[in-house]
Design a protein around this motif. Sequence first.
Motif, PDB file in Angstrom:
ATOM      1  N   HIS A 194       0.916  -1.335   0.044  1.00 31.76           N
ATOM      2  CA  HIS A 194       0.068   0.052   0.053  1.00 31.76           C
ATOM      3  C   HIS A 194       1.005   1.488  -0.038  1.00 31.76           C
ATOM      4  CE1 HIS A 194      -3.793  -1.979   0.065  1.00 31.76           C
ATOM      5  NE2 HIS A 194      -3.429  -2.782   1.136  1.00 31.76           N
ATOM      6  N   ILE A 195       2.014   1.275   0.727  1.00 32.46           N
ATOM      7  CA  ILE A 195       3.024   2.309   0.657  1.00 32.46           C
ATOM      8  C   ILE A 195       3.403   2.550  -0.894  1.00 32.46           C
ATOM      9  CG2 ILE A 195       5.135   3.172   1.235  1.00 32.46           C
ATOM     10  CD1 ILE A 195       4.817   1.914   3.909  1.00 32.46           C
ATOM     11  N   GLU A 196       3.524   1.486  -1.647  1.00 30.94           N
ATOM     12  CA  GLU A 196       3.981   1.583  -2.907  1.00 30.94           C
ATOM     13  C   GLU A 196       3.006   2.059  -4.081  1.00 30.94           C
ATOM     14  OE1 GLU A 196       5.629  -2.137  -3.924  1.00 30.94           O
ATOM     15  OE2 GLU A 196       7.572  -1.824  -3.120  1.00 30.94           O
ATOM     16  N   ARG A 197       1.533   1.421  -3.748  1.00 24.76           N
ATOM     17  CA  ARG A 197       0.515   1.972  -4.498  1.00 24.76           C
ATOM     18  C   ARG A 197       0.265   3.504  -4.276  1.00 24.76           C
ATOM     19  NH1 ARG A 197      -4.689   2.716  -3.401  1.00 24.76           N
ATOM     20  NH2 ARG A 197      -4.447   1.892  -1.323  1.00 24.76           N
ATOM     21  N   LEU A 198       0.530   3.895  -2.901  1.00 26.62           N
ATOM     22  CA  LEU A 198       0.018   5.305  -2.684  1.00 26.62           C
ATOM     23  C   LEU A 198       1.362   6.434  -3.034  1.00 26.62           C
ATOM     24  CD1 LEU A 198      -1.652   4.618   0.773  1.00 26.62           C
ATOM     25  CD2 LEU A 198      -2.856   5.578  -1.248  1.00 26.62           C
ATOM     26  N   ILE A 236      -5.496  -0.903   4.392  1.00 30.35           N
ATOM     27  CA  ILE A 236      -5.213  -2.491   4.797  1.00 30.35           C
ATOM     28  C   ILE A 236      -6.857  -2.638   5.303  1.00 30.35           C
ATOM     29  CG2 ILE A 236      -4.549  -3.825   6.410  1.00 30.35           C
ATOM     30  CD1 ILE A 236      -1.412  -2.487   6.110  1.00 30.35           C
ATOM     31  N   GLN A 237      -7.036  -2.034   6.102  1.00 31.61           N
ATOM     32  CA  GLN A 237      -8.764  -2.391   6.458  1.00 31.61           C
ATOM     33  C   GLN A 237      -9.600  -2.612   5.288  1.00 31.61           C
ATOM     34  OE1 GLN A 237      -7.723  -3.185   9.574  1.00 31.61           O
ATOM     35  NE2 GLN A 237      -9.472  -2.383  10.265  1.00 31.61           N
ATOM     36  N   PHE A 269      -7.237  -9.575   5.641  1.00 29.55           N
ATOM     37  CA  PHE A 269      -7.362 -10.103   6.963  1.00 29.55           C
ATOM     38  C   PHE A 269      -8.758 -10.317   7.273  1.00 29.55           C
ATOM     39  CE2 PHE A 269      -3.392  -7.858   7.149  1.00 29.55           C
ATOM     40  CZ  PHE A 269      -2.486  -8.816   7.245  1.00 29.55           C
ATOM     41  N   LYS A 270      -9.134 -11.534   7.802  1.00 26.19           N
ATOM     42  CA  LYS A 270     -10.672 -11.675   7.994  1.00 26.19           C
ATOM     43  C   LYS A 270     -10.905 -11.157   9.310  1.00 26.19           C
ATOM     44  CE  LYS A 270     -10.699 -16.470   5.764  1.00 26.19           C
ATOM     45  NZ  LYS A 270     -10.796 -17.749   6.143  1.00 26.19           N
ATOM     46  N   VAL A 271     -10.162 -10.542  10.120  1.00 29.07           N
ATOM     47  CA  VAL A 271     -10.323  -9.717  11.227  1.00 29.07           C
ATOM     48  C   VAL A 271      -9.587  -8.617  11.220  1.00 29.07           C
ATOM     49  CG1 VAL A 271     -10.792 -11.919  12.890  1.00 29.07           C
ATOM     50  CG2 VAL A 271      -8.488 -11.267  12.435  1.00 29.07           C
ATOM     51  N   GLU A 272      -9.769  -7.486  12.173  1.00 28.83           N
ATOM     52  CA  GLU A 272      -8.995  -6.186  12.089  1.00 28.83           C
ATOM     53  C   GLU A 272      -7.908  -6.360  12.743  1.00 28.83           C
ATOM     54  OE1 GLU A 272     -10.138  -1.755  13.793  1.00 28.83           O
ATOM     55  OE2 GLU A 272     -11.962  -3.343  13.560  1.00 28.83           O
ATOM     56  N   CYS A 273      -6.713  -5.831  12.256  1.00 28.78           N
ATOM     57  CA  CYS A 273      -5.599  -5.511  12.851  1.00 28.78           C
ATOM     58  C   CYS A 273      -5.683  -4.232  13.334  1.00 28.78           C
ATOM     59  CB  CYS A 273      -4.296  -5.703  11.743  1.00 28.78           C
ATOM     60  SG  CYS A 273      -4.643  -4.914  10.298  1.00 28.78           S
TER      61      CYS A 273
END
Length: 237
Positions: free
Chosen positions: A122-126, A138-139, A144-148
Amino acid sequence: MSASSMLPQKRPHPDSKPKLPALSETERILYELIRSKQNIGIWTADMKRETGLQTTVVTKTLKSLQNKNLIKDVVNIHNKARKIYMAMEFEPSKEISGGSWYSDGSLDIEFIRILREQCLKHIERLQIATMEAIYKSIQESRVFKVECTMQQIVEIVNAMVLDKEIEELKSTGIGDFSKVPSGKICYKSLKGREGPKIGALSSIPCGVCPRIGECTPDGIISPKTCVYYNKWLSLEF
Protein backbone atom coordinates in the motif's frame (compact mmCIF):
# COMPACT_ATOMS: atom_id res chain seq x y z
CA MET A 1 -1.77 -13.92 14.67
CA SER A 2 -4.60 -16.38 14.74
CA ALA A 3 -8.07 -15.15 13.80
CA SER A 4 -9.56 -16.04 17.17
CA SER A 5 -6.92 -14.07 19.08
CA MET A 6 -7.67 -10.89 17.11
CA LEU A 7 -11.45 -10.94 17.29
CA PRO A 8 -12.79 -8.15 19.51
CA GLN A 9 -14.22 -9.66 22.64
CA LYS A 10 -16.77 -7.91 24.76
CA ARG A 11 -15.99 -8.61 28.38
CA PRO A 12 -17.29 -7.28 31.68
CA HIS A 13 -15.26 -4.46 33.18
CA PRO A 14 -12.59 -6.05 35.43
CA ASP A 15 -13.59 -3.82 38.32
CA SER A 16 -17.17 -5.08 38.27
CA LYS A 17 -17.40 -8.50 39.83
CA PRO A 18 -19.48 -10.91 37.72
CA LYS A 19 -22.63 -12.43 39.09
CA LEU A 20 -21.53 -15.73 40.56
CA PRO A 21 -23.38 -19.02 40.48
CA ALA A 22 -23.67 -21.06 43.64
CA LEU A 23 -20.15 -21.96 44.80
CA SER A 24 -18.86 -24.33 47.41
CA GLU A 25 -16.56 -22.94 50.08
CA THR A 26 -13.50 -24.39 48.31
CA GLU A 27 -14.60 -22.97 44.95
CA ARG A 28 -15.14 -19.55 46.49
CA ILE A 29 -11.71 -19.50 48.16
CA LEU A 30 -9.91 -20.55 45.00
CA TYR A 31 -11.90 -18.23 42.74
CA GLU A 32 -11.30 -15.20 44.97
CA LEU A 33 -7.57 -15.95 45.00
CA ILE A 34 -7.40 -16.33 41.20
CA ARG A 35 -9.41 -13.18 40.58
CA SER A 36 -7.22 -11.17 42.96
CA LYS A 37 -4.25 -11.81 40.65
CA GLN A 38 -6.07 -9.98 37.83
CA ASN A 39 -4.19 -10.07 34.48
CA ILE A 40 -1.07 -11.76 35.90
CA GLY A 41 -2.87 -14.96 36.89
CA ILE A 42 -1.56 -17.58 39.27
CA TRP A 43 0.24 -20.91 38.95
CA THR A 44 -1.32 -24.02 40.47
CA ALA A 45 1.65 -24.54 42.80
CA ASP A 46 1.17 -21.04 44.19
CA MET A 47 -2.55 -21.74 44.67
CA LYS A 48 -1.74 -24.75 46.82
CA ARG A 49 0.85 -22.80 48.80
CA GLU A 50 -1.46 -19.83 49.45
CA THR A 51 -4.60 -21.83 50.26
CA GLY A 52 -3.13 -24.95 51.86
CA LEU A 53 -5.42 -27.12 49.70
CA GLN A 54 -4.31 -30.54 48.50
CA THR A 55 -3.38 -31.13 44.84
CA THR A 56 -6.42 -33.29 44.13
CA VAL A 57 -8.75 -30.71 45.66
CA VAL A 58 -7.20 -27.86 43.65
CA THR A 59 -7.37 -29.87 40.41
CA LYS A 60 -11.02 -30.82 40.95
CA THR A 61 -11.99 -27.26 41.96
CA LEU A 62 -10.25 -25.67 38.97
CA LYS A 63 -12.12 -27.97 36.62
CA SER A 64 -15.41 -27.06 38.29
CA LEU A 65 -14.68 -23.30 38.03
CA GLN A 66 -13.79 -23.68 34.36
CA ASN A 67 -17.01 -25.57 33.70
CA LYS A 68 -18.86 -22.66 35.29
CA ASN A 69 -17.00 -20.29 32.92
CA LEU A 70 -15.48 -18.30 35.78
CA ILE A 71 -11.79 -18.92 35.08
CA LYS A 72 -9.53 -19.87 32.17
CA ASP A 73 -6.04 -21.24 31.72
CA VAL A 74 -3.54 -19.20 29.69
CA VAL A 75 -0.11 -19.85 28.20
CA ASN A 76 2.87 -18.21 29.88
CA ILE A 77 5.43 -17.61 27.10
CA HIS A 78 8.28 -17.71 29.62
CA ASN A 79 7.37 -21.15 30.92
CA LYS A 80 4.82 -23.10 28.89
CA ALA A 81 4.94 -26.01 31.31
CA ARG A 82 3.37 -23.86 34.03
CA LYS A 83 -0.39 -23.68 33.75
CA ILE A 84 -1.57 -20.20 34.71
CA TYR A 85 -5.18 -19.44 35.64
CA MET A 86 -7.02 -16.13 35.71
CA ALA A 87 -10.60 -14.92 35.96
CA MET A 88 -12.51 -14.80 32.66
CA GLU A 89 -12.92 -11.01 32.65
CA PHE A 90 -9.16 -10.37 32.49
CA GLU A 91 -6.85 -10.53 29.47
CA PRO A 92 -3.27 -11.76 30.08
CA SER A 93 -0.65 -9.04 30.56
CA LYS A 94 2.06 -8.63 27.92
CA GLU A 95 4.51 -10.24 30.36
CA ILE A 96 2.40 -13.40 30.27
CA SER A 97 1.12 -13.49 26.68
CA GLY A 98 4.04 -11.85 24.86
CA GLY A 99 1.81 -9.11 23.45
CA SER A 100 -0.05 -8.72 20.19
CA TRP A 101 2.54 -10.56 18.10
CA TYR A 102 2.04 -13.83 19.97
CA SER A 103 -0.68 -16.42 19.44
CA ASP A 104 -1.14 -19.31 21.88
CA GLY A 105 2.29 -18.60 23.37
CA SER A 106 4.22 -18.56 20.08
CA LEU A 107 5.44 -15.69 17.93
CA ASP A 108 3.06 -15.45 14.97
CA ILE A 109 5.67 -15.10 12.22
CA GLU A 110 3.23 -15.75 9.37
CA PHE A 111 0.93 -12.93 10.45
CA ILE A 112 3.90 -10.59 10.78
CA ARG A 113 5.14 -11.52 7.29
CA ILE A 114 1.77 -10.97 5.62
CA LEU A 115 1.11 -7.69 7.42
CA ARG A 116 4.56 -6.45 6.45
CA GLU A 117 3.92 -7.33 2.79
CA GLN A 118 0.59 -5.51 2.87
CA CYS A 119 2.12 -2.38 4.39
CA LEU A 120 4.76 -2.25 1.64
CA LYS A 121 2.17 -2.93 -1.06
CA HIS A 122 0.00 0.00 0.00
CA ILE A 123 2.95 2.35 0.51
CA GLU A 124 4.10 1.60 -3.05
CA ARG A 125 0.56 2.03 -4.40
CA LEU A 126 0.07 5.36 -2.65
CA GLN A 127 3.68 6.45 -3.38
CA ILE A 128 3.60 8.79 -0.39
CA ALA A 129 1.61 7.40 2.54
CA THR A 130 0.81 8.52 6.06
CA MET A 131 0.43 5.98 8.83
CA GLU A 132 -3.32 6.60 8.83
CA ALA A 133 -3.54 6.04 5.06
CA ILE A 134 -1.64 2.75 5.33
CA TYR A 135 -3.95 1.56 8.10
CA LYS A 136 -7.09 2.62 6.21
CA SER A 137 -5.93 0.95 2.98
CA ILE A 138 -5.25 -2.35 4.74
CA GLN A 139 -8.63 -2.22 6.48
CA GLU A 140 -10.43 -1.54 3.18
CA SER A 141 -8.51 -4.27 1.33
CA ARG A 142 -10.06 -6.90 3.62
CA VAL A 143 -7.04 -9.16 3.19
CA PHE A 144 -7.38 -10.15 6.84
CA LYS A 145 -10.58 -11.77 8.02
CA VAL A 146 -10.25 -9.89 11.29
CA GLU A 147 -9.19 -6.38 12.15
CA CYS A 148 -5.55 -5.61 12.86
CA THR A 149 -4.82 -2.64 15.10
CA MET A 150 -3.24 0.72 14.35
CA GLN A 151 -0.52 -0.07 16.90
CA GLN A 152 0.42 -3.21 14.96
CA ILE A 153 0.70 -1.15 11.75
CA VAL A 154 2.84 1.43 13.57
CA GLU A 155 5.23 -1.27 14.82
CA ILE A 156 5.49 -2.93 11.41
CA VAL A 157 6.12 0.37 9.57
CA ASN A 158 8.77 1.44 12.09
CA ALA A 159 10.55 -1.89 11.68
CA MET A 160 10.51 -1.42 7.89
CA VAL A 161 12.11 2.01 8.34
CA LEU A 162 14.86 0.43 10.44
CA ASP A 163 15.39 -2.19 7.74
CA LYS A 164 15.82 0.52 5.07
CA GLU A 165 12.89 -0.90 3.12
CA ILE A 166 10.96 2.36 3.37
CA GLU A 167 11.95 5.84 4.43
CA GLU A 168 10.28 8.23 6.82
CA LEU A 169 9.79 11.74 5.45
CA LYS A 170 8.16 14.99 6.44
CA SER A 171 5.70 16.32 3.89
CA THR A 172 6.46 19.63 2.18
CA GLY A 173 2.88 19.89 0.97
CA ILE A 174 3.96 20.34 -2.66
CA GLY A 175 4.88 18.10 -5.60
CA ASP A 176 4.78 14.41 -4.60
CA PHE A 177 3.58 15.54 -1.15
CA SER A 178 0.63 17.58 -2.42
CA LYS A 179 -1.93 15.19 -0.94
CA VAL A 180 -0.30 15.21 2.50
CA PRO A 181 -0.48 18.25 4.82
CA SER A 182 2.81 20.10 5.19
CA GLY A 183 4.85 18.87 8.17
CA LYS A 184 3.00 15.54 8.36
CA ILE A 185 5.17 12.42 8.78
CA CYS A 186 4.78 10.04 5.83
CA TYR A 187 6.51 7.07 4.22
CA LYS A 188 7.92 6.16 0.82
CA SER A 189 9.26 2.88 -0.58
CA LEU A 190 13.01 2.52 -1.04
CA LYS A 191 12.56 -0.28 -3.56
CA GLY A 192 15.17 -0.08 -6.31
CA ARG A 193 17.48 2.18 -4.32
CA GLU A 194 20.85 1.21 -2.90
CA GLY A 195 20.73 -0.09 0.63
CA PRO A 196 20.34 -3.32 2.57
CA LYS A 197 17.29 -5.34 1.64
CA ILE A 198 17.05 -6.99 5.05
CA GLY A 199 18.05 -5.35 8.30
CA ALA A 200 19.10 -6.83 11.60
CA LEU A 201 15.66 -6.15 13.03
CA SER A 202 13.64 -7.39 10.06
CA SER A 203 10.19 -8.80 10.62
CA ILE A 204 9.84 -7.64 14.23
CA PRO A 205 12.73 -8.83 14.26
CA CYS A 206 12.49 -12.60 14.19
CA GLY A 207 11.11 -13.33 10.72
CA VAL A 208 14.51 -13.55 9.03
CA CYS A 209 16.57 -14.82 11.96
CA PRO A 210 18.48 -17.99 10.89
CA ARG A 211 18.18 -19.37 14.44
CA ILE A 212 14.42 -18.85 14.81
CA GLY A 213 13.83 -22.61 14.83
CA GLU A 214 16.04 -22.91 17.91
CA CYS A 215 14.54 -19.94 19.75
CA THR A 216 12.43 -20.80 22.80
CA PRO A 217 11.29 -18.65 25.77
CA ASP A 218 13.71 -20.32 28.22
CA GLY A 219 16.35 -21.67 25.84
CA ILE A 220 19.92 -20.59 25.20
CA ILE A 221 18.56 -18.70 22.19
CA SER A 222 15.61 -16.73 23.57
CA PRO A 223 13.71 -13.43 23.09
CA LYS A 224 14.76 -12.59 26.64
CA THR A 225 18.47 -12.68 25.75
CA CYS A 226 18.25 -11.49 22.12
CA VAL A 227 20.04 -8.15 21.65
CA TYR A 228 18.08 -7.29 18.50
CA TYR A 229 14.71 -8.16 20.03
CA ASN A 230 15.39 -6.10 23.18
CA LYS A 231 16.55 -3.17 21.04
CA TRP A 232 13.36 -3.33 19.02
CA LEU A 233 11.18 -3.46 22.15
CA SER A 234 12.88 -0.33 23.52
CA LEU A 235 11.98 1.76 20.46
CA GLU A 236 9.49 4.60 20.90
CA PHE A 237 6.76 4.16 18.29
